[in-house]
Design an enzyme around this catalytic site. Sequence first.
Site, PDB file in Angstrom:
ATOM      1  N   LYS A  30      -4.440   2.447  -1.810  1.00 50.84           N
ATOM      2  CA  LYS A  30      -4.961   1.312  -2.584  1.00 50.84           C
ATOM      3  C   LYS A  30      -4.731  -0.003  -1.835  1.00 50.84           C
ATOM      4  O   LYS A  30      -5.648  -0.824  -1.726  1.00 50.84           O
ATOM      5  CB  LYS A  30      -4.259   1.302  -3.946  1.00 50.84           C
ATOM      6  N   SER A  31      -3.530  -0.216  -1.326  1.00 49.81           N
ATOM      7  CA  SER A  31      -3.224  -1.485  -0.639  1.00 49.81           C
ATOM      8  C   SER A  31      -4.160  -1.700   0.552  1.00 49.81           C
ATOM      9  O   SER A  31      -4.672  -2.796   0.771  1.00 49.81           O
ATOM     10  CB  SER A  31      -1.784  -1.475  -0.116  1.00 49.81           C
ATOM     11  N   ARG A  35      -7.324  -4.562   1.277  1.00 48.60           N
ATOM     12  CA  ARG A  35      -7.313  -5.411   2.471  1.00 48.60           C
ATOM     13  C   ARG A  35      -8.546  -5.176   3.336  1.00 48.60           C
ATOM     14  O   ARG A  35      -9.083  -6.107   3.945  1.00 48.60           O
ATOM     15  CB  ARG A  35      -6.025  -5.148   3.274  1.00 48.60           C
ATOM     16  N   ARG A 134       1.269 -11.868 -15.689  1.00 47.30           N
ATOM     17  CA  ARG A 134       2.040 -11.704 -14.452  1.00 47.30           C
ATOM     18  C   ARG A 134       2.264 -13.036 -13.732  1.00 47.30           C
ATOM     19  O   ARG A 134       1.439 -13.942 -13.822  1.00 47.30           O
ATOM     20  CB  ARG A 134       1.354 -10.661 -13.557  1.00 47.30           C
ATOM     21  N   SER A 180       7.811  -9.851  -1.276  1.00 49.20           N
ATOM     22  CA  SER A 180       6.521  -9.478  -1.871  1.00 49.20           C
ATOM     23  C   SER A 180       5.439  -9.462  -0.805  1.00 49.20           C
ATOM     24  O   SER A 180       5.146 -10.489  -0.191  1.00 49.20           O
ATOM     25  CB  SER A 180       6.136 -10.474  -2.971  1.00 49.20           C
ATOM     26  N   ASP A 337       6.856   0.502  -5.709  1.00 53.26           N
ATOM     27  CA  ASP A 337       5.918   1.216  -6.581  1.00 53.26           C
ATOM     28  C   ASP A 337       6.381   2.634  -6.916  1.00 53.26           C
ATOM     29  O   ASP A 337       5.804   3.284  -7.784  1.00 53.26           O
ATOM     30  CB  ASP A 337       4.534   1.289  -5.917  1.00 53.26           C
ATOM     31  N   LYS A 364       5.567  -6.101 -13.063  1.00 53.49           N
ATOM     32  CA  LYS A 364       4.446  -5.276 -12.590  1.00 53.49           C
ATOM     33  C   LYS A 364       3.403  -5.155 -13.713  1.00 53.49           C
ATOM     34  O   LYS A 364       3.352  -5.990 -14.586  1.00 53.49           O
ATOM     35  CB  LYS A 364       4.965  -3.916 -12.121  1.00 53.49           C
ATOM     36  N   ARG A 368       8.265  -2.526 -16.190  1.00 52.25           N
ATOM     37  CA  ARG A 368       8.534  -1.122 -15.830  1.00 52.25           C
ATOM     38  C   ARG A 368       9.983  -0.723 -16.051  1.00 52.25           C
ATOM     39  O   ARG A 368      10.263   0.467 -16.242  1.00 52.25           O
ATOM     40  CB  ARG A 368       8.134  -0.851 -14.372  1.00 52.25           C
ATOM     41  N   ARG A 415       1.409   3.734 -13.166  1.00 46.61           N
ATOM     42  CA  ARG A 415       2.515   4.457 -12.525  1.00 46.61           C
ATOM     43  C   ARG A 415       3.457   5.073 -13.567  1.00 46.61           C
ATOM     44  O   ARG A 415       4.062   6.115 -13.316  1.00 46.61           O
ATOM     45  CB  ARG A 415       3.253   3.541 -11.549  1.00 46.61           C
TER      46      ARG A 415
HETATM   47  C1  S3P Z   1       1.159  -4.489  -3.009  1.00 43.94           C
HETATM   48  C2  S3P Z   1       2.421  -5.009  -2.996  1.00 43.94           C
HETATM   49  C3  S3P Z   1       3.415  -4.758  -4.054  1.00 43.94           C
HETATM   50  C4  S3P Z   1       3.043  -3.530  -4.872  1.00 43.94           C
HETATM   51  C5  S3P Z   1       1.615  -3.504  -5.266  1.00 43.94           C
HETATM   52  C6  S3P Z   1       0.694  -3.560  -4.057  1.00 43.94           C
HETATM   53  C7  S3P Z   1       0.233  -4.857  -1.929  1.00 43.94           C
HETATM   54  O1  S3P Z   1       3.457  -5.874  -4.927  1.00 43.94           O
HETATM   55  O2  S3P Z   1       3.861  -3.468  -6.029  1.00 43.94           O
HETATM   56  O3  S3P Z   1       1.322  -2.327  -6.005  1.00 43.94           O
HETATM   57  O4  S3P Z   1      -0.826  -4.212  -1.789  1.00 43.94           O
HETATM   58  O5  S3P Z   1       0.547  -5.800  -1.189  1.00 43.94           O
HETATM   59  P1  S3P Z   1       4.421  -7.132  -4.615  1.00 43.94           P
HETATM   60  O6  S3P Z   1       4.058  -7.665  -3.318  1.00 43.94           O
HETATM   61  O7  S3P Z   1       4.151  -8.109  -5.718  1.00 43.94           O
HETATM   62  O8  S3P Z   1       5.809  -6.568  -4.679  1.00 43.94           O
END
Ligand code: S3P
Length: 455
Positions: A30-31, A35, A134, A180, A337, A364, A368, A415
């Site tokens: 997903k990340s 991007r 958030r 983060s 995560d 989150k 959580r 999650r």
């Molecule tokens: C993510 C970073 C994390 C993660 C999120 C995806 C990302 O969040 O919890 O599911 O894709 O950069 P944080 O950067 O807020 O910790």
Amino acid sequence: MTVTTTHPADLASVPQATRLRGRLGMPPDKSISHRALLLAAVATGTSRIANASGALDPRSTAACLRALGVSIDGEERDGAVDWRVTSPGRSAWRAPDGPLDCGNSGTTMRLLAGLLAGTALDVTLDGDASLRGRPMRRVAEPLRAMGATVDGSDGGARPPLHLVGRTPLRPIDWSTAVPSAQVKSAILLAGLAAEGVTSVTEATATRDHTERMLRARGVEVRSEAVGAGGDGAQRVSIAGGQAVRPLDETVPGDISAAAFWLVAAAVHPDAELALEGVGVNPTRRAVIDLLRAMGASITERASAGPEAGEPTATLTARSSALEAIDVSAADVARCIDEIPVLALAAACARGRSRFSGAGELRHKESDRLVGIMEGLCALGADVTLDGDDLVVQGGSGQTAFGLRGANVQSLADHRLAMTFAIAGLVASGTTAIDAASSAAISYPGFFSDLERVRA
Ligand code: S3P
């Protein structure tokens, strides 16, 4: 009995499994999918993203980019999408007709805010009820320091965010208050449009996909270790004005999705699961190392070639007698995560585990910390909160010690829903998880895979 997800009650019913076997291809990361879309939209020209995530969160990113005038076509196949993205380049994005809907996705909102800060556009970023709760000050403050105007509700702290960009931005040298990757990425992406060098320092190095993917597109990004501590503090710097090239690439499998099956196999008394094509980037793989430290049997065979500049592997996990573990705040940041499913592993391990400094989990898709504690307690586990530390009293070291099927609240958090479904595989009787369709936020095929491994 089979696993069912019924609407409109949106309840998944998961009976205990006698045996778990199978080979699963993991859903695309997903990340990296977010991007890949965002960077394709920054570049001028056409990029092809193969095997991108077809989950709801990256689709929110695609929808926002379309509203900004980026052309995105997708070919759907089995939960994944092959995207073709053609962009006029970030400086030619057009003003959207209304607010950009980021859905449930913090990554969409925070990274897009970083990119929009460096345009001349006036844009509102909004999302669902969870996203509206958030924290956004963490991105609003650095972007304001760079010269963008950012307002939000609750004194600028929460969405909807109203953002007016500025070109060029001022470079900043920023230290993040909490580790983060989203905040780091927002600042680096804004830094691309700044006059000079922008730096971000973080106390624990977070996932580095943005840095890797920028480098692959011809952008120079410097990462250096800072401080003497062993927690992996780092400073990342980017010079503004660099061109981002379009690129064709393939997204690897999501280690955060694989984590559910690693834990399922480890805690189930008769299990062997192989997970193919999993991204094992050093900044994402802490969950493997922590589970091994607990005694989990996980073998790792490197896959043929890295995807999107990321190493990949087939992971095979088997039934294991787990021991408790103390997870430091730095490790919590490294597998932020995966904490919900690691807490399930701890509930099935021998001894008392502690996850220290886990307060970030309160921010989150749900709180959580509370969700994990209440859900696992409903299943008969002994979980408490000591401030921001999560304390899990495990059982006898026998797998799945003492968990009993029950009705569990997922808080509509993907999650948590998947963690409790995995718990259902080992708990006696049947476990019912509410708002189970939230799994589609990151893993649309989760419940079919759950059926498949119940050999
Ligand atoms: C993510 C970073 C994390 C993660 C999120 C995806 C990302 O969040 O919890 O599911 O894709 O950069 P944080 O950067 O807020 O910790």
